[in-house]
Design a protein around this motif. Structure first.
Motif, short mmCIF file in Angstrom:
data_model
loop_
_atom_site.label_atom_id
_atom_site.label_comp_id
_atom_site.label_asym_id
_atom_site.label_seq_id
_atom_site.Cartn_x
_atom_site.Cartn_y
_atom_site.Cartn_z
N ALA A 167 0.87 -0.83 0.11
CA ALA A 167 0.09 0.43 -0.08
C ALA A 167 0.64 1.29 0.23
N SER A 168 2.06 1.04 0.18
CA SER A 168 2.70 2.21 -0.05
C SER A 168 3.67 2.79 -1.37
N PRO A 169 4.04 3.99 -1.58
CA PRO A 169 4.40 4.73 -2.88
C PRO A 169 5.32 3.81 -2.95
N VAL A 170 6.32 3.23 -2.63
CA VAL A 170 7.62 2.68 -2.69
C VAL A 170 7.63 1.47 -2.91
N GLY A 171 6.95 0.57 -1.95
CA GLY A 171 6.10 -0.57 -2.00
C GLY A 171 5.86 -1.06 -3.02
N GLY A 172 4.75 0.08 -2.90
CA GLY A 172 3.30 0.03 -4.86
C GLY A 172 4.05 -0.38 -5.63
N VAL A 173 5.60 0.85 -5.68
CA VAL A 173 5.46 0.64 -7.11
C VAL A 173 7.21 -0.46 -8.00
N LEU A 174 8.21 -0.91 -6.04
CA LEU A 174 8.46 -2.14 -6.23
C LEU A 174 7.13 -3.61 -6.70
N TYR A 175 5.87 -3.64 -5.92
CA TYR A 175 5.45 -4.57 -6.32
C TYR A 175 4.79 -4.38 -7.66
N ASN A 176 4.53 -3.75 -8.06
CA ASN A 176 4.30 -3.71 -10.13
C ASN A 176 5.01 -4.25 -10.59
N ALA A 177 6.39 -3.77 -9.98
CA ALA A 177 8.03 -3.78 -10.93
C ALA A 177 8.04 -5.36 -11.28
N GLY A 178 6.96 -6.53 -9.93
CA GLY A 178 7.19 -7.84 -9.88
C GLY A 178 8.29 -8.04 -8.94
N MET A 179 8.36 -6.49 -7.47
CA MET A 179 9.29 -6.99 -6.80
C MET A 179 8.58 -7.30 -5.09
N ARG A 180 7.59 -8.50 -4.88
CA ARG A 180 7.49 -7.91 -3.57
C ARG A 180 8.12 -7.96 -2.46
N ILE A 181 7.97 -7.37 -1.39
CA ILE A 181 8.95 -6.42 -0.45
C ILE A 181 8.41 -7.68 0.75
N ALA A 182 7.19 -7.12 1.54
CA ALA A 182 6.46 -7.85 2.59
C ALA A 182 5.72 -9.05 2.39
N GLY A 183 6.03 -9.75 2.91
CA GLY A 183 5.51 -11.53 2.92
C GLY A 183 6.38 -12.08 1.91
N SER A 184 7.30 -11.85 1.90
CA SER A 184 8.84 -12.41 0.89
C SER A 184 10.01 -12.18 2.07
N SER A 185 10.85 -13.63 1.12
CA SER A 185 12.60 -13.62 2.06
C SER A 185 12.96 -12.23 1.47
N THR A 186 12.38 -11.35 0.14
CA THR A 186 13.39 -10.38 0.78
C THR A 186 12.74 -8.89 1.41
N GLY A 187 11.41 -9.47 2.65
CA GLY A 187 11.13 -8.66 2.72
C GLY A 187 11.78 -8.83 3.82
N ILE A 188 11.97 -10.24 4.39
CA ILE A 188 13.25 -10.69 5.80
C ILE A 188 13.95 -10.38 5.69
N VAL A 189 14.99 -10.26 4.55
CA VAL A 189 16.03 -9.64 4.17
C VAL A 189 15.93 -8.07 4.80
N CYS A 190 15.49 -7.11 4.18
CA CYS A 190 15.36 -6.08 5.51
C CYS A 190 14.69 -5.82 5.87
N ALA A 191 13.82 -6.50 7.15
CA ALA A 191 13.63 -6.31 8.42
C ALA A 191 15.47 -7.04 9.20
N MET A 192 15.83 -7.60 9.04
CA MET A 192 17.11 -8.15 9.28
C MET A 192 18.51 -7.14 9.40
N LEU A 193 18.22 -6.12 8.00
CA LEU A 193 19.57 -5.65 7.61
C LEU A 193 18.41 -4.77 8.29
N PHE A 194 17.70 -3.92 8.67
CA PHE A 194 16.99 -2.51 9.80
C PHE A 194 17.53 -2.31 10.79
N VAL A 195 17.27 -4.19 11.52
CA VAL A 195 18.08 -3.66 13.13
C VAL A 195 19.35 -4.58 13.46
N SER A 196 19.69 -4.87 12.29
CA SER A 196 21.26 -5.22 12.91
C SER A 196 22.34 -4.84 12.70
#
Lengths: 259, 357
Positions: free
Chosen positions: A111-140
């Motif tokens: 639903a976010s502007p960035v996530g929406g653009v990425l989703y439309n480009a075929g790159m799903r963040i939330a609910g995917s392993s990419t999202g896990i990487v993002c979460a891990m990167l952010f906190v560590s």
């Protein structure tokens, strides 16, 4: 009087050690064997562990590549706003991790502007392993920046100055002198980041519940099936934590006490 | 050539202010100053490690004020060597060398060939310094900056290394600038001396001139002048120095009396009446057991309060009317005079031995 103080210190220290080691020992005793055996039979646990290792390693590589220049700048250069940048880098360490997950969801969710653009480009963040990487990167990653900055700061800047007067440009001096001299510290920083990424739960569970990392799986088994089913997964995660611990010990071998 | 013109630079809270001096091509300059006077900051500014706020720096004829360190064609040897600990001795020396042959030649001159395979972490302080020197010189720089490079060496190695560095300096003709707080070293090595204090150049010139004629009591004291007296100058009517000495360089100076703590010195100086400091090098003061009739105008009887033998020289402190005057005489003279603490002796020095600042 001195003997009494010694006895009190010994008792308090022993209680503290017991407080730390007791739950871990209990976990390993009750779930350790079942967990190790489960690795052979439990494909969900195996997949969760593999996913955890792959995503944590990916996050660590991204963190090392992206954050090393920043750590170097913070260690070596004096610039306006350095204190602000340092404080911002520490922020993910002090905010509750589910809050970090919510923040990431705001930016990277469909639903976010960035996530929406990425989703439309075929790159799903939330609910995917990419999202896990993002979460891990952010906190560590902040842990890596902090430790890497420390590693660079421990190398006297005059080594670089000497290398420069011997004909090296800034990059060459960094590559030939600073990097080898700080390599041990940078590796330790990366191990700490990896360990933190492996153990992350709060941000991941908000951003990506499925596929499940090991930490999410242990929570899932606990809420769905109770303590006994969660124990083997939790015990395997504890054994897993020994890997970075051993790596850090090996890296620090030979260093004087207190460092 | 190393030339600085009105250079200002800042390192943390410390500032170099208005630094100007020239060390001609092929000359050996020494920067002298107490700890915290800015000597290392000065070298790092010249090396390009620190960026000056203003002013211009020329090295080997090129304006290098804002050039990168690697473009300045100069080498630097720090007091603490800063050898790369992850490299062997050979790898350190060859790090920036123009060729492996030059590195090998320099290693031979500094007698470190047998150390080449060793890790630098296993070297003694003196050996580390030799390797650092060889590493910097292997690049064949146009100018060399030395930050107290001999301080970690034992006296014998120090003397040998001074000779080696001087020999290479003469042979290659590079311009050198060395920081030291040891004026003996400055006198042995330097052709140009620059005295630094609290970030400013307070005096510069030939080491001998700086040593003999310090411009302030502080410099005199720092340079080891034992006899520095605060007092008052009064001119002697009708006398001028040219009549006394007949020397051209003394022409225009006046004969004066200098009064300090109950003593009156007869002196010549380009100085007006009023408060001043008189500096007399201990080496200019002689001792005798009896007053003599001679051209030496300043003769005072006093009592020996201390005798300190130091190799070929012996420093004798004589209490003259409660004013201590130090004489540096040869140890042989001290033996011939058979002096002892408590003896009565005559201290003497010429009027021209007194320098005013």
């Amino acid at each position: 009087m001195r003997a009494i103080v010694t006895i009190v210190v010994a008792i308090v220290s022993s209680l503290f050690l017991l407080f730390i080691l007791g739950p871990i020992a209990g976990l390993l005793t009750k779930g350790g064997v079942r967990g190790v055996v489960g690795l052979a039979n439990d494909s969900e646990l195996r997949d969760a562990l593999i996913l955890t290792v792959v995503t944590a390693t990916t996050a660590t590589i991204l963190g090392v590549v992206g954050a090393t220049p920043l750590a170097y700048l913070l260690a070596r250069r004096s610039f306006r706003g350095r204190a602000v940048v340092s404080a911002l880098m520490d922020l993910p360490l002090v905010i509750p991790h589910p809050v970090a997950g919510i923040a990431l969801l705001l930016v990277l969710g469909r639903a976010s502007p960035v996530g929406g653009v990425l989703y439309n480009a075929g790159m799903r963040i939330a609910g995917s392993s990419t999202g896990i990487v993002c979460a891990m990167l952010f906190v560590s990653a902040p842990l890596y920046v902090s430790a890497a900055r420390e590693a660079f700061a421990r190398v006297d800047a005059r080594f670089e100055s000497v290398a420069r007067t011997l004909g090296d440009d800034a990059w060459r001096a960094f590559r030939r002198v600073t990097l080898p001299l700080s390599a041990k510290g940078l590796t330790a920083a990366a191990v700490v980041m990896w360990a933190r990424a492996v153990s992350e739960f709060g941000a991941i569970v908000i951003l990506t519940y499925n596929p499940k990392t090991a930490s999410v799986l242990s929570y899932d088994r606990f809420t769905s099936y109770g303590l006994s089913e969660a124990l083997p997964v939790a015990a395997v995660l504890v054994l897993f934590a020994l890997i970075p611990l051993a790596a850090l010990r090996a890296l620090r071998a030979g260093e004087p006490l207190g460092r | 050539m190393i030339s600085l013109e009105r250079v200002n630079a800042r390192a943390g809270s410390f500032e170099l202010k208005d630094i100007s001096f020239d060390v001609p091509t092929g000359a050996y300059g020494v920067v002298i100053g107490p700890a915290g006077s800015g000597k290392t900051t000065l070298l790092e500014t010249i090396a390009g490690v620190l960026r000056p706020i203003s002013g211009t720096i020329h090295v080997a004829g090129a304006n290098v004020t804002y050039a990168a360190p690697e473009a300045r064609r100069l080498g630097i040897v720090y007091q603490h060597a800063y050898l790369f600990p992850h490299l062997t001795v050979r790898e350190n020396v060859e790090y920036g060398a123009v060729s492996k042959d030059v590195a090998a030649d320099i290693s031979g001159r500094f007698e470190i060939r047998e150390l080449e395979g060793r890790s630098v972490t296993s070297l003694s302080g003196g050996e580390r310094q030799l390797v650092a020197m060889a590493r910097a010189l292997s690049r064949r720089p146009a100018a060399m900056l030395f930050d107290e490079p001999f301080s970690a060496l034992d006296p014998r190695t120090r003397n040998t290394m001074r000779r080696v560095v001087r020999a290479i300096h003469r042979e290659w003709g590079f311009t050198a600038l060395q920081v030291t707080h040891d004026f003996t070293e400055a006198g042995l090595l330097g052709e140009v001396a620059i005295v630094l204090d609290r970030g400013r150049v307070v005096q510069q010139g030939e080491p001998e001139a700086v040593f003999r004629k310090p411009v302030t009591p502080y410099i005199a004291d720092f340079l080891g002048a034992e006899n520095v007296f605060a007092g008052t100058v009064r001119s002697i009517d009708g006398e001028s120095a040219d009549r006394i000495t007949g020397r051209e360089d003394e022409f225009g100076k006046r004969a004066v009396e200098f009064t300090t703590a109950g003593l009156e010195f007869y002196a010549v100086g380009d100085i007006s009446d009023g408060p001043a400091h008189a500096v007399i090098r201990a080496e200019e003061v002689s001792l005798s057991t009896e007053t003599s009739v001679s051209s030496v105008k300043n003769q005072f009887r006093g009592c020996i309060i201390e005798i300190v033998p130091a190799g070929a020289l012996t420093r004798v402190t004589v209490d003259v009317n409660q004013t201590p005057i130090v004489a540096a005489i040869t140890s042989r003279s001290a033996r011939d005079l058979s002096i002892a603490v408590g003896d009565s002796v005559v201290v003497a020095f010429k009027a021209t031995a007194i320098h005013f600042c």
